[in-house]
Scaffold this active site. Sequence first.
Site, PDB file in Angstrom:
ATOM      1  CD  GLU A 248       7.334  -2.438   0.791  1.00 28.41           C
ATOM      2  OE1 GLU A 248       7.326  -1.198   0.937  1.00 28.41           O
ATOM      3  OE2 GLU A 248       8.196  -3.172   1.284  1.00 28.41           O
ATOM      4  CB  CYS A 282       6.451   3.382  -4.367  1.00 25.30           C
ATOM      5  SG  CYS A 282       7.881   2.313  -4.468  1.00 25.30           S
TER       6      CYS A 282
HETATM    7  P1  NAD Z   1      -3.793   0.233  -6.575  1.00 22.66           P
HETATM    8  O1  NAD Z   1      -3.900   0.230  -5.097  1.00 22.66           O
HETATM    9  O2  NAD Z   1      -4.835   0.930  -7.355  1.00 22.66           O
HETATM   10  O3  NAD Z   1      -3.752  -1.263  -7.120  1.00 22.66           O
HETATM   11  C1  NAD Z   1      -2.796  -2.190  -6.674  1.00 22.66           C
HETATM   12  C2  NAD Z   1      -3.329  -3.611  -6.867  1.00 22.66           C
HETATM   13  O4  NAD Z   1      -4.403  -3.867  -5.950  1.00 22.66           O
HETATM   14  C3  NAD Z   1      -3.880  -3.887  -8.262  1.00 22.66           C
HETATM   15  O5  NAD Z   1      -3.431  -5.173  -8.667  1.00 22.66           O
HETATM   16  C4  NAD Z   1      -5.382  -3.879  -8.019  1.00 22.66           C
HETATM   17  O6  NAD Z   1      -6.112  -4.642  -8.942  1.00 22.66           O
HETATM   18  C5  NAD Z   1      -5.472  -4.492  -6.655  1.00 22.66           C
HETATM   19  N1  NAD Z   1      -6.720  -4.217  -5.923  1.00 22.66           N
HETATM   20  C6  NAD Z   1      -7.650  -3.280  -6.165  1.00 22.66           C
HETATM   21  N2  NAD Z   1      -8.632  -3.323  -5.242  1.00 22.66           N
HETATM   22  C7  NAD Z   1      -8.302  -4.323  -4.388  1.00 22.66           C
HETATM   23  C8  NAD Z   1      -8.887  -4.838  -3.198  1.00 22.66           C
HETATM   24  N3  NAD Z   1     -10.027  -4.350  -2.703  1.00 22.66           N
HETATM   25  N4  NAD Z   1      -8.259  -5.846  -2.562  1.00 22.66           N
HETATM   26  C9  NAD Z   1      -7.092  -6.331  -3.023  1.00 22.66           C
HETATM   27  N5  NAD Z   1      -6.474  -5.883  -4.144  1.00 22.66           N
HETATM   28  C10 NAD Z   1      -7.094  -4.887  -4.814  1.00 22.66           C
HETATM   29  O7  NAD Z   1      -2.337   0.824  -6.883  1.00 22.66           O
HETATM   30  P2  NAD Z   1      -1.732   1.215  -8.317  1.00 22.66           P
HETATM   31  O8  NAD Z   1      -2.422   2.462  -8.775  1.00 22.66           O
HETATM   32  O9  NAD Z   1      -1.690   0.026  -9.196  1.00 22.66           O
HETATM   33  O10 NAD Z   1      -0.216   1.562  -7.931  1.00 22.66           O
HETATM   34  C11 NAD Z   1       0.228   2.847  -7.625  1.00 22.66           C
HETATM   35  C12 NAD Z   1       0.434   2.993  -6.128  1.00 22.66           C
HETATM   36  O11 NAD Z   1       1.307   1.967  -5.650  1.00 22.66           O
HETATM   37  C13 NAD Z   1       1.125   4.293  -5.748  1.00 22.66           C
HETATM   38  O12 NAD Z   1       0.495   4.837  -4.610  1.00 22.66           O
HETATM   39  C14 NAD Z   1       2.528   3.859  -5.384  1.00 22.66           C
HETATM   40  O13 NAD Z   1       3.193   4.730  -4.491  1.00 22.66           O
HETATM   41  C15 NAD Z   1       2.302   2.518  -4.805  1.00 22.66           C
HETATM   42  N6  NAD Z   1       3.516   1.691  -4.879  1.00 22.66           N
HETATM   43  C16 NAD Z   1       4.190   1.423  -3.715  1.00 22.66           C
HETATM   44  C17 NAD Z   1       5.371   0.693  -3.760  1.00 22.66           C
HETATM   45  C18 NAD Z   1       6.150   0.416  -2.498  1.00 22.66           C
HETATM   46  O14 NAD Z   1       7.078  -0.378  -2.548  1.00 22.66           O
HETATM   47  N7  NAD Z   1       5.805   1.025  -1.390  1.00 22.66           N
HETATM   48  C19 NAD Z   1       5.852   0.218  -4.975  1.00 22.66           C
HETATM   49  C20 NAD Z   1       5.130   0.485  -6.140  1.00 22.66           C
HETATM   50  C21 NAD Z   1       3.945   1.230  -6.068  1.00 22.66           C
END
Ligand code: NAD
Length: 474
Positions: A248, A282
């Site tokens: 997502e 999101c």
């Molecule tokens: P992010 O991608 O920076 O982080 C998400 C998670 O991934 C965190 O827990 C982070 O620690 C972890 N992470 C970081 N590097 C990683 C790696 N290499 N491997 C695995 N995990 C890793 O996202 P964010 O800034 O926390 O969230 C905002 C984003 O999320 C926005 O783009 C938003 O649109 C999206 N979002 C999407 C949905 C959906 O349902 N499509 C819902 C909520 C948020």
Amino acid sequence: MTDVQTADEVLLARVQAAPETGRAIPDAATGELLGYAPEHAVADVDTAVARTKAAQLSWEERGHESRGALLLVAADAVEANAEALARLLSREQGKPLNGPNARFEVDACVTWLREAATAVLEPQTIVDDGADYAELTYRALGVVAAIGPWNWPILVAIWQIAPSLRMGNTVVIKPSEYTPLSVLALVDILNEVLPADVLVPVVSGDREVGARLASHPGIAKVMFTGSTATGRKVVEASAANLARLTLELGGNDAGIVLPDADPAAIAEGLFWGAFINTGQTCAALKRLYVHESIYEAVIDALAKVAGQMPMGHGLDEGNVLGPLQNEKQFHIVKRLVDDAIARGGRVIVGGEPAPELGANFFRTTIIADLTDGVPLVDEEQFGPVLPVIRYTDVEDAIASANRLDTGLGGSVWSSDRAAARAVAARLRAGTVWINSHGTVHPKVPFGGVKSSGYGLEFGVEGLKSVAEPRIVNG
Ligand code: NAD
């Protein structure tokens, strides 16, 4: 202190680390110290996966009825702690208690837990013609890794945890490093009810833990919600373990207002479609295309609604909009808005930070007269900002909506449902709403297309996505 504040502090004390070993987590609105998150190292991932793996078979063997019953008790436990959890979430994430924010998020956790506990995934008879018989059934995958973002931290956690547990998987959960405490509090409440090691949290000071979890040989499935950039890394990491993925990812949802829409009637829906959780959602409305014949009327109606929505500290009962959750996100929003203004965008409301409220506050902002190609239109702003774009021909609006690489949601606004549905059918997005935007329902599947990800969550489709299909033939 009131009793409710005490409950909130008690919940925090249950999960936070000692100051010497933990990582300081600020109150998102004030920057003051909220608490200390435990720090885990990459080695802790191995321990967590081993523990959940050892617990998985007996959890699966309990059967659906027993797991569903426990999840219902877990939902009651979350409900019993709702106000304390909402207050902790509000302080850590920044979202106000009121409006579609912290209390709303906790209530939704309870609703989605109950749905996952009670949804029925029946075996499906594929062929039964006297000569051949084939049946499709679903069983647990094993250990699921749940990796979440900071914007709706506990609701996304429940979306990942609840169906996974219901199907007999065990779960290692890694919350965002920005919002670990509210997720740890949620997990602690769930673990009052769940057997040991069925749900194990790991928290990190850096991103190494997420990366290790996504590629761990003991992980069968990764439920990932976060940015598209990190999602791509998760896909690469999954080559190591061939983990199944639900991704997502980010969105840049378009809304199209048709010429026959009533500006006053749709203004509040448009506002919350865009500004839910102060725009940090999101599937929020992130660019709005309005027909030229009602362009100014829609802008005026939106500005009127915006003027009625107070912003400030989340624990103040009067507020419905809060800060950006973190400084990094504040600077992304500021850069995009400054650039849009420099390119000739007309500021209808806002357009600047609100330092008198706190360092990470940005005023509710509506900017008109922008075009495709401006970064505020083309990139995910993830903040309290809505660009409004004028169109003449609906074909152009549809082309604009579809031209980006994202495809999470979209919406069409009109007084004529049939006309709106005809436009909706041409939008490339996982969900298209008519006269609303971003509303989700626990029985209705949700997921993105294009670079907004793949796989479905919620309801029966959500159960299938955390299960292994098996055909019994003969
Ligand atoms: P992010 O991608 O920076 O982080 C998400 C998670 O991934 C965190 O827990 C982070 O620690 C972890 N992470 C970081 N590097 C990683 C790696 N290499 N491997 C695995 N995990 C890793 O996202 P964010 O800034 O926390 O969230 C905002 C984003 O999320 C926005 O783009 C938003 O649109 C999206 N979002 C999407 C949905 C959906 O349902 N499509 C819902 C909520 C948020």
